[in-house]
Design a protein around this motif. Structure first.
Motif, PDB file in Angstrom:
ATOM      1  N   VAL A  42     -26.833  -7.349  36.757  1.00 54.26           N
ATOM      2  CA  VAL A  42     -27.419  -7.072  35.620  1.00 54.26           C
ATOM      3  C   VAL A  42     -26.439  -6.973  34.441  1.00 54.26           C
ATOM      4  N   VAL A  43     -25.391  -6.291  34.721  1.00 52.55           N
ATOM      5  CA  VAL A  43     -24.369  -6.413  33.578  1.00 52.55           C
ATOM      6  C   VAL A  43     -23.488  -7.555  33.579  1.00 52.55           C
ATOM      7  N   SER A  44     -22.722  -7.708  34.855  1.00 52.47           N
ATOM      8  CA  SER A  44     -21.713  -8.728  34.717  1.00 52.47           C
ATOM      9  C   SER A  44     -22.215 -10.250  34.403  1.00 52.47           C
ATOM     10  N   MET A  45     -23.328 -10.363  35.135  1.00 50.07           N
ATOM     11  CA  MET A  45     -23.991 -11.691  35.197  1.00 50.07           C
ATOM     12  C   MET A  45     -24.937 -11.918  33.659  1.00 50.07           C
ATOM     13  N   TRP A  46     -25.342 -10.872  33.235  1.00 48.85           N
ATOM     14  CA  TRP A  46     -26.669 -11.070  32.077  1.00 48.85           C
ATOM     15  C   TRP A  46     -26.090 -10.264  30.942  1.00 48.85           C
ATOM     16  N   LEU A  47     -26.344  -8.999  30.759  1.00 50.69           N
ATOM     17  CA  LEU A  47     -25.998  -8.105  29.684  1.00 50.69           C
ATOM     18  C   LEU A  47     -24.699  -8.206  28.923  1.00 50.69           C
ATOM     19  N   GLY A  48     -23.932  -8.337  29.912  1.00 52.11           N
ATOM     20  CA  GLY A  48     -22.344  -8.578  29.395  1.00 52.11           C
ATOM     21  C   GLY A  48     -22.200  -9.811  28.403  1.00 52.11           C
ATOM     22  N   PHE A  49     -22.781 -10.821  28.930  1.00 48.60           N
ATOM     23  CA  PHE A  49     -22.795 -12.127  27.954  1.00 48.60           C
ATOM     24  C   PHE A  49     -23.338 -11.956  26.649  1.00 48.60           C
TER      25      PHE A  49
ATOM     26  N   VAL B 247     -10.835 -14.515  19.900  1.00 50.81           N
ATOM     27  CA  VAL B 247     -11.495 -13.450  20.721  1.00 50.81           C
ATOM     28  C   VAL B 247     -11.228 -13.498  22.187  1.00 50.81           C
ATOM     29  N   SER B 248     -11.044 -14.730  22.526  1.00 52.64           N
ATOM     30  CA  SER B 248     -10.795 -14.872  24.196  1.00 52.64           C
ATOM     31  C   SER B 248      -9.552 -14.125  24.427  1.00 52.64           C
ATOM     32  N   GLN B 249      -8.504 -13.953  23.415  1.00 51.83           N
ATOM     33  CA  GLN B 249      -7.422 -13.157  23.860  1.00 51.83           C
ATOM     34  C   GLN B 249      -7.614 -11.639  24.254  1.00 51.83           C
ATOM     35  N   VAL B 250      -8.858 -11.185  23.937  1.00 53.75           N
ATOM     36  CA  VAL B 250      -9.053  -9.942  23.972  1.00 53.75           C
ATOM     37  C   VAL B 250      -9.148  -9.582  25.387  1.00 53.75           C
ATOM     38  N   GLN B 251      -9.400 -10.680  25.948  1.00 53.99           N
ATOM     39  CA  GLN B 251      -9.665 -10.588  27.437  1.00 53.99           C
ATOM     40  C   GLN B 251      -8.554 -10.375  28.450  1.00 53.99           C
ATOM     41  N   LEU B 252      -7.017 -10.593  27.618  1.00 53.23           N
ATOM     42  CA  LEU B 252      -5.895 -10.055  28.471  1.00 53.23           C
ATOM     43  C   LEU B 252      -5.977  -8.597  28.891  1.00 53.23           C
ATOM     44  N   VAL B 253      -6.768  -7.767  28.085  1.00 53.22           N
ATOM     45  CA  VAL B 253      -6.778  -6.312  28.494  1.00 53.22           C
ATOM     46  C   VAL B 253      -7.553  -5.856  29.750  1.00 53.22           C
ATOM     47  N   GLN B 254      -8.384  -6.834  30.128  1.00 52.63           N
ATOM     48  CA  GLN B 254      -9.405  -6.754  31.162  1.00 52.63           C
ATOM     49  C   GLN B 254      -8.944  -6.544  32.495  1.00 52.63           C
ATOM     50  N   PRO B 255      -7.571  -7.059  33.030  1.00 56.66           N
ATOM     51  CA  PRO B 255      -7.225  -6.624  34.317  1.00 56.66           C
ATOM     52  C   PRO B 255      -6.579  -5.288  34.202  1.00 56.66           C
ATOM     53  N   PHE B 256      -6.294  -4.737  33.279  1.00 55.81           N
ATOM     54  CA  PHE B 256      -5.790  -3.212  33.405  1.00 55.81           C
ATOM     55  C   PHE B 256      -6.772  -2.369  33.151  1.00 55.81           C
ATOM     56  N   LEU B 257      -7.940  -2.798  32.255  1.00 62.51           N
ATOM     57  CA  LEU B 257      -9.185  -1.906  32.340  1.00 62.51           C
ATOM     58  C   LEU B 257      -9.732  -1.870  33.969  1.00 62.51           C
ATOM     59  N   SER B 258      -9.596  -3.011  34.567  1.00 59.82           N
ATOM     60  CA  SER B 258     -10.343  -3.003  35.913  1.00 59.82           C
ATOM     61  C   SER B 258      -9.346  -2.184  36.761  1.00 59.82           C
ATOM     62  N   MET B 259      -8.107  -2.328  36.926  1.00 59.83           N
ATOM     63  CA  MET B 259      -7.421  -1.280  37.781  1.00 59.83           C
ATOM     64  C   MET B 259      -7.615  -0.005  37.400  1.00 59.83           C
TER      65      MET B 259
ATOM     66  N   GLY C 128     -25.156  -0.552  44.926  1.00 57.15           N
ATOM     67  CA  GLY C 128     -24.945  -0.309  43.692  1.00 57.15           C
ATOM     68  C   GLY C 128     -24.059  -1.113  42.925  1.00 57.15           C
ATOM     69  N   GLY C 129     -23.057  -1.645  43.386  1.00 54.70           N
ATOM     70  CA  GLY C 129     -21.939  -2.560  43.081  1.00 54.70           C
ATOM     71  C   GLY C 129     -22.843  -4.034  42.735  1.00 54.70           C
ATOM     72  N   PHE C 130     -23.565  -4.163  43.765  1.00 51.58           N
ATOM     73  CA  PHE C 130     -24.336  -5.641  43.471  1.00 51.58           C
ATOM     74  C   PHE C 130     -25.278  -5.657  42.115  1.00 51.58           C
TER      75      PHE C 130
ATOM     76  N   LEU D 222     -15.366  -3.799  35.121  1.00 48.11           N
ATOM     77  CA  LEU D 222     -16.079  -3.447  36.146  1.00 48.11           C
ATOM     78  C   LEU D 222     -16.218  -4.634  37.174  1.00 48.11           C
ATOM     79  N   THR D 223     -16.310  -5.683  36.733  1.00 45.60           N
ATOM     80  CA  THR D 223     -16.882  -6.838  37.698  1.00 45.60           C
ATOM     81  C   THR D 223     -15.959  -6.900  38.986  1.00 45.60           C
ATOM     82  N   ILE D 224     -14.654  -7.101  38.749  1.00 46.64           N
ATOM     83  CA  ILE D 224     -14.038  -6.980  40.262  1.00 46.64           C
ATOM     84  C   ILE D 224     -14.158  -5.815  41.015  1.00 46.64           C
ATOM     85  N   PRO D 225     -13.989  -4.661  40.345  1.00 45.85           N
ATOM     86  CA  PRO D 225     -13.950  -3.399  41.403  1.00 45.85           C
ATOM     87  C   PRO D 225     -15.498  -3.617  41.976  1.00 45.85           C
ATOM     88  N   MET D 226     -16.607  -3.807  41.087  1.00 49.13           N
ATOM     89  CA  MET D 226     -17.889  -3.595  41.800  1.00 49.13           C
ATOM     90  C   MET D 226     -18.278  -4.655  42.751  1.00 49.13           C
TER      91      MET D 226
END
Length: 327
Positions: free
Chosen positions: A254-261, A276-288, A247-249, A43-47
């Protein structure tokens, strides 16, 4: 992993003791936590786009979204560290915290914020698909970690799919804002590697930090810079700012900058950075997919097909063996 840096094993996956109760292995728990982190980060990019708007219809300044989110998260992190009575970092850990902050607090958010004002969230999401490869490459370069040739081939295939998708959507060329996105990817990968490194022991001078304390101390260490900068770049007139932008801010703070980590760094530490870093390959499509209800952007059948192909590379990469680093 208890070896000093000179004998660091490449991307180790801790094993369960023989007398430990049955359950998920550390590798599986690491992968699941990494997947949770990716879901939160998706949700980081959309938010961010929601918070900053576009050049044609601006909301909060991109600089304020990037720096202000770290300042707000830093204040929350300071309160949490006091509540749990966290140990004060060692000098070696402070150096790692500063390096981590340069990537996840300053570099990635700033370049991403500037970029999403110039391109749609879907485009930014696809280019950010290079982040897993950047993380793996930087882990291999900076920490002397090694993976099998098959692993790198699988990662390159995933990267190729993401780049091919970006070129297809961009009319066979990359936009000028892609340079900003690539800079964000490099800084983000660097911050991920440095932060995950702090979550693994490096000898008496650099004991392991709890992953949730890593990002919290990173944010607290950044407060002397982020607080005054956030006040300086804060918008003078907020009457035009929509509630949705605030709300995006709040989400990216809270989530993208802190709790998500909390989930992401623990997943990298348990399951290994390369894997584990390769799991993030699906992030762009989740973001879309998430941008559809938030920003009104459409996702077509071809996008779904690319998403499924990328997910297949993630599943394959997860099963491939890691090789120990040369000692």
């Amino acid at each position: 992993m208890s070896s000093p840096p000179s004998t660091l094993v490449a991307d180790p996956v801790p094993s369960r003791p023989a007398n430990a109760p049955a359950g998920l292995s550390p590798a599986t728990r690491g992968w699941l936590l990494g997947a949770l982190g990716v879901a939160l980060f998706a949700l980081t990019i959309p938010m961010t786009r929601l918070a900053s708007g576009s050049l044609a219809a601006p909301q909060l300044p991109a600089e304020f979204v990037a720096i202000g989110r770290a300042a707000l998260a830093g204040l929350l992190a300071a309160g949490w560290l006091l509540a749990v009575r966290a140990a004060w970092p060692t000098p070696a850990q402070w150096r790692g915290l500063v390096l981590t902050a340069s990537g996840v607090v300053f570099g990635f958010p700033l370049f991403l914020g500037w970029a999403v004002q110039r391109v749609e969230a879907a485009h930014a999401a696809v280019v950010s698909g290079l982040l897993p490869m950047a993380t793996a490459a930087l882990a291999a370069l900076l920490l002397r970690q090694r993976a099998s040739t098959a692993f790198w081939a699988c990662a390159a295939l995933g990267m190729g799919l993401v780049l091919g998708f970006a070129l297809w959507k961009g009319g066979a060329h990359l936009q000028a804002a892609d340079g900003l996105l690539l800079a964000a990817v490099l800084w983000g990968g660097f911050g991920y590697v440095m932060g995950a490194r702090l979550s693994t022991p490096g000898g008496p001078a650099r004991p392991a930090m709890a992953p949730e304390q890593v990002i919290s101390w990173v944010l607290v260490a950044s407060l002397p810079v982020t607080l005054p900068l956030a006040a300086w770049v804060a918008p003078a007139d907020v009457a035009h700012v929509r509630p949705a932008a605030w709300g995006g801010f709040v989400y990216v703070a809270v989530v993208s900058m802190w709790l998500g980590f909390f989930a992401w760094y623990r997943g990298l530490a348990l399951g290994g950075m390369l894997r584990v870093s390769q799991v993030q390959l699906v992030q762009p499509f989740l973001s879309m997919a998430l941008a559809v209800p938030l920003l009104g952007e459409a996702v077509d059948a071809a996008t779904v097909a690319f998403a499924l192909a990328v997910m297949a590379t993630v599943a394959l990469a997860r099963r491939l063996p890691m090789r120990p680093a040369a000692r």
